[in-house]
Design a protein around this motif. Structure first.
Motif, PDB file in Angstrom:
ATOM      1  N   LEU A  52     -22.007  80.513  32.845  1.00 36.64           N
ATOM      2  CA  LEU A  52     -21.726  80.906  31.651  1.00 36.64           C
ATOM      3  C   LEU A  52     -22.711  80.707  30.722  1.00 36.64           C
ATOM      4  O   LEU A  52     -23.417  81.595  29.933  1.00 36.64           O
ATOM      5  CB  LEU A  52     -20.340  80.310  30.932  1.00 36.64           C
ATOM      6  N   PRO A  53     -23.302  79.655  30.779  1.00 36.93           N
ATOM      7  CA  PRO A  53     -24.748  79.140  30.000  1.00 36.93           C
ATOM      8  C   PRO A  53     -25.713  80.145  30.228  1.00 36.93           C
ATOM      9  O   PRO A  53     -26.481  80.708  29.582  1.00 36.93           O
ATOM     10  CB  PRO A  53     -25.037  78.008  30.132  1.00 36.93           C
ATOM     11  N   GLU A  54     -25.953  80.491  31.602  1.00 35.52           N
ATOM     12  CA  GLU A  54     -26.957  81.453  32.321  1.00 35.52           C
ATOM     13  C   GLU A  54     -26.829  82.936  31.397  1.00 35.52           C
ATOM     14  O   GLU A  54     -27.697  83.711  31.129  1.00 35.52           O
ATOM     15  CB  GLU A  54     -27.290  81.447  33.604  1.00 35.52           C
ATOM     16  N   ALA A  55     -25.376  83.275  31.621  1.00 35.82           N
ATOM     17  CA  ALA A  55     -24.848  84.540  31.121  1.00 35.82           C
ATOM     18  C   ALA A  55     -25.343  84.616  29.585  1.00 35.82           C
ATOM     19  O   ALA A  55     -25.662  85.680  29.031  1.00 35.82           O
ATOM     20  CB  ALA A  55     -23.391  84.611  31.263  1.00 35.82           C
ATOM     21  N   LEU A  56     -25.023  83.640  28.859  1.00 35.88           N
ATOM     22  CA  LEU A  56     -25.463  83.731  27.380  1.00 35.88           C
ATOM     23  C   LEU A  56     -27.037  83.629  27.202  1.00 35.88           C
ATOM     24  O   LEU A  56     -27.567  84.118  25.994  1.00 35.88           O
ATOM     25  CB  LEU A  56     -24.760  82.312  26.669  1.00 35.88           C
ATOM     26  N   ILE A  57     -27.729  83.168  28.048  1.00 37.83           N
ATOM     27  CA  ILE A  57     -29.123  83.223  27.915  1.00 37.83           C
ATOM     28  C   ILE A  57     -29.459  84.587  28.069  1.00 37.83           C
ATOM     29  O   ILE A  57     -30.508  85.206  27.493  1.00 37.83           O
ATOM     30  CB  ILE A  57     -29.720  82.191  28.879  1.00 37.83           C
ATOM     31  N   GLN A  58     -29.090  85.446  29.150  1.00 37.92           N
ATOM     32  CA  GLN A  58     -29.597  86.543  29.638  1.00 37.92           C
ATOM     33  C   GLN A  58     -28.943  87.697  28.851  1.00 37.92           C
ATOM     34  O   GLN A  58     -29.620  88.683  28.370  1.00 37.92           O
ATOM     35  CB  GLN A  58     -29.031  86.866  30.906  1.00 37.92           C
ATOM     36  N   GLY A  59     -27.833  87.308  28.055  1.00 41.75           N
ATOM     37  CA  GLY A  59     -27.137  88.557  27.070  1.00 41.75           C
ATOM     38  C   GLY A  59     -26.759  87.729  25.665  1.00 41.75           C
ATOM     39  O   GLY A  59     -26.741  86.437  25.521  1.00 41.75           O
ATOM     40  N   ASP A  60     -26.269  88.786  25.048  1.00 42.21           N
ATOM     41  CA  ASP A  60     -25.654  88.071  23.877  1.00 42.21           C
ATOM     42  C   ASP A  60     -24.148  87.785  23.943  1.00 42.21           C
ATOM     43  O   ASP A  60     -23.695  87.786  25.008  1.00 42.21           O
ATOM     44  CB  ASP A  60     -25.650  89.154  22.644  1.00 42.21           C
ATOM     45  N   PHE A  61     -23.494  87.194  23.004  1.00 44.48           N
ATOM     46  CA  PHE A  61     -22.129  86.353  23.277  1.00 44.48           C
ATOM     47  C   PHE A  61     -20.990  87.429  23.515  1.00 44.48           C
ATOM     48  O   PHE A  61     -20.359  87.018  24.425  1.00 44.48           O
ATOM     49  CB  PHE A  61     -21.912  85.814  21.921  1.00 44.48           C
ATOM     50  N   TRP A  62     -21.125  88.683  22.741  1.00 44.11           N
ATOM     51  CA  TRP A  62     -19.956  89.441  23.167  1.00 44.11           C
ATOM     52  C   TRP A  62     -20.091  90.060  24.697  1.00 44.11           C
ATOM     53  O   TRP A  62     -19.108  90.473  25.095  1.00 44.11           O
ATOM     54  CB  TRP A  62     -20.168  90.668  22.151  1.00 44.11           C
ATOM     55  N   LEU A  63     -21.092  90.069  25.083  1.00 47.44           N
ATOM     56  CA  LEU A  63     -21.181  90.797  26.437  1.00 47.44           C
ATOM     57  C   LEU A  63     -20.929  89.955  27.347  1.00 47.44           C
ATOM     58  O   LEU A  63     -20.299  90.009  28.299  1.00 47.44           O
ATOM     59  CB  LEU A  63     -22.925  91.258  26.517  1.00 47.44           C
ATOM     60  N   ALA A  64     -21.435  88.440  27.357  1.00 48.45           N
ATOM     61  CA  ALA A  64     -20.802  87.396  28.100  1.00 48.45           C
ATOM     62  C   ALA A  64     -19.217  87.178  27.946  1.00 48.45           C
ATOM     63  O   ALA A  64     -18.499  87.040  28.877  1.00 48.45           O
ATOM     64  CB  ALA A  64     -21.432  85.982  27.657  1.00 48.45           C
ATOM     65  N   LEU A  65     -18.653  87.357  26.908  1.00 48.56           N
ATOM     66  CA  LEU A  65     -17.171  87.380  26.573  1.00 48.56           C
ATOM     67  C   LEU A  65     -16.657  88.392  27.202  1.00 48.56           C
ATOM     68  O   LEU A  65     -15.550  88.284  27.989  1.00 48.56           O
ATOM     69  CB  LEU A  65     -17.049  87.379  25.074  1.00 48.56           C
ATOM     70  N   LEU A  66     -17.105  89.604  27.110  1.00 49.35           N
ATOM     71  CA  LEU A  66     -16.587  90.656  27.936  1.00 49.35           C
ATOM     72  C   LEU A  66     -16.505  90.510  29.254  1.00 49.35           C
ATOM     73  O   LEU A  66     -15.568  90.759  29.954  1.00 49.35           O
ATOM     74  CB  LEU A  66     -17.453  92.013  27.467  1.00 49.35           C
ATOM     75  N   GLY A  67     -17.731  90.124  29.985  1.00 45.42           N
ATOM     76  CA  GLY A  67     -17.735  89.719  31.376  1.00 45.42           C
ATOM     77  C   GLY A  67     -16.766  88.713  31.737  1.00 45.42           C
ATOM     78  O   GLY A  67     -16.051  88.802  32.751  1.00 45.42           O
ATOM     79  N   LEU A  68     -16.677  87.499  30.926  1.00 42.76           N
ATOM     80  CA  LEU A  68     -15.757  86.486  31.288  1.00 42.76           C
ATOM     81  C   LEU A  68     -14.358  86.955  31.336  1.00 42.76           C
ATOM     82  O   LEU A  68     -13.717  86.540  32.289  1.00 42.76           O
ATOM     83  CB  LEU A  68     -15.836  85.456  29.964  1.00 42.76           C
ATOM     84  N   ALA A  69     -13.943  87.806  30.342  1.00 39.70           N
ATOM     85  CA  ALA A  69     -12.420  88.560  30.313  1.00 39.70           C
ATOM     86  C   ALA A  69     -12.232  89.318  31.515  1.00 39.70           C
ATOM     87  O   ALA A  69     -11.316  89.255  32.144  1.00 39.70           O
ATOM     88  CB  ALA A  69     -12.164  89.133  29.125  1.00 39.70           C
ATOM     89  N   LEU A  70     -13.273  90.258  31.973  1.00 42.27           N
ATOM     90  CA  LEU A  70     -13.085  91.067  33.124  1.00 42.27           C
ATOM     91  C   LEU A  70     -12.915  90.170  34.336  1.00 42.27           C
ATOM     92  O   LEU A  70     -12.183  90.546  35.149  1.00 42.27           O
ATOM     93  CB  LEU A  70     -14.521  91.842  33.051  1.00 42.27           C
TER      94      LEU A  70
END
Length: 230
Positions: A52-70
């Motif tokens: 998750l921290p790496e996902a937030l580095i690579q993209g914005d918060f909402w994109l990471a949140l969408l991926g987490l939910a998916l």
């Protein structure tokens, strides 16, 4: 590229496969509760200390949140489907569903990790591969134990654990060929992997045989240590 893919294959297949072998080659079976707790702690650490921290580095918060939910929804749908199928197998089939969910989450986790390994190139390749193999070992152990308690033959459980590492090699090949995935794609896939891994860990902790928080804490500590080095 060849060395990168070989190292990723070895890390993925040997890491989870060695966990399965370690769990099943003992004369006396490992206790299921500690194995599930330790694996759950390690997987939660993977999700929240690394993916998750790496996902937030690579993209914005909402994109990471969408991926987490998916990722969480995908793992939940897989568990629901397997649970319905397991009803026909009786109560002994339920541990097998847990094992399959753990392996599915591990496979999904390995794909974006492979992207990162392939894109990084040969620098510190074997160190990264060894750390990923250590990440995979506890989940492979718990999954193989669950599968055998669900009626799977030992050789088949170890094989399934080993196969869950193949997405690491596929991701490494793509990462090396393309020079890495676009940041948005990588962010979404990392967050989705975090969601699936976190759901699988929470599902493992909810099992009746999982008792005691010290094994969960030990798994979290190992994940934090490996992530700090990685």
């Amino acid at each position: 590229m060849g060395e990168t893919v070989f190292a990723a294959t070895l890390a993925g297949v040997a890491g989870a496969g060695a966990g399965g072998l370690a769990a099943l080659c003992r004369r006396n079976a490992w206790p299921m509760g500690p194995a599930l707790g330790f694996a759950a702690g390690t997987m939660l650490g993977m999700a929240f200390f690394d993916l998750l921290p790496e996902a937030l580095i690579q993209g914005d918060f909402w994109l990471a949140l969408l991926g987490l939910a998916l990722g969480g929804l995908l793992a939940a749908a897989a568990e629901w489907t397997e649970a319905r199928r397991s009803r026909w197998g009786g109560k002994d089939a339920r541990p097998g569903a847990t094992g399959l969910l753990l392996l599915a989450a591990l496979a999904l986790h390995n794909l974006p990790e492979g992207f990162a390994v392939g894109a990084a190139g040969p620098e510190r390749l074997w160190l990264r591969a060894g750390l990923i193999a250590l990440h995979n070992l506890p989940a492979g152990m718990a999954a193989a134990l669950s599968l055998t308690q669900g009626g799977w033959p030992r050789w088949r459980a170890v094989l399934a654990a080993s196969v869950s590492g193949l997405p690491l090699a596929a991701g490494a090949a793509l990462g090396a060929a393309l020079g890495g995935a676009p940041a948005e794609v990588l962010s979404l896939s990392l967050a989705a992997a975090a969601g699936a891994v976190a759901f699988a860990a929470a599902f493992s902790l909810a099992q009746p045989r999982q008792k005691g928080g010290r094994w969960l804490a030990a798994g979290l500590a190992l994940a934090w240590l490996l992530t700090s080095v990685h």
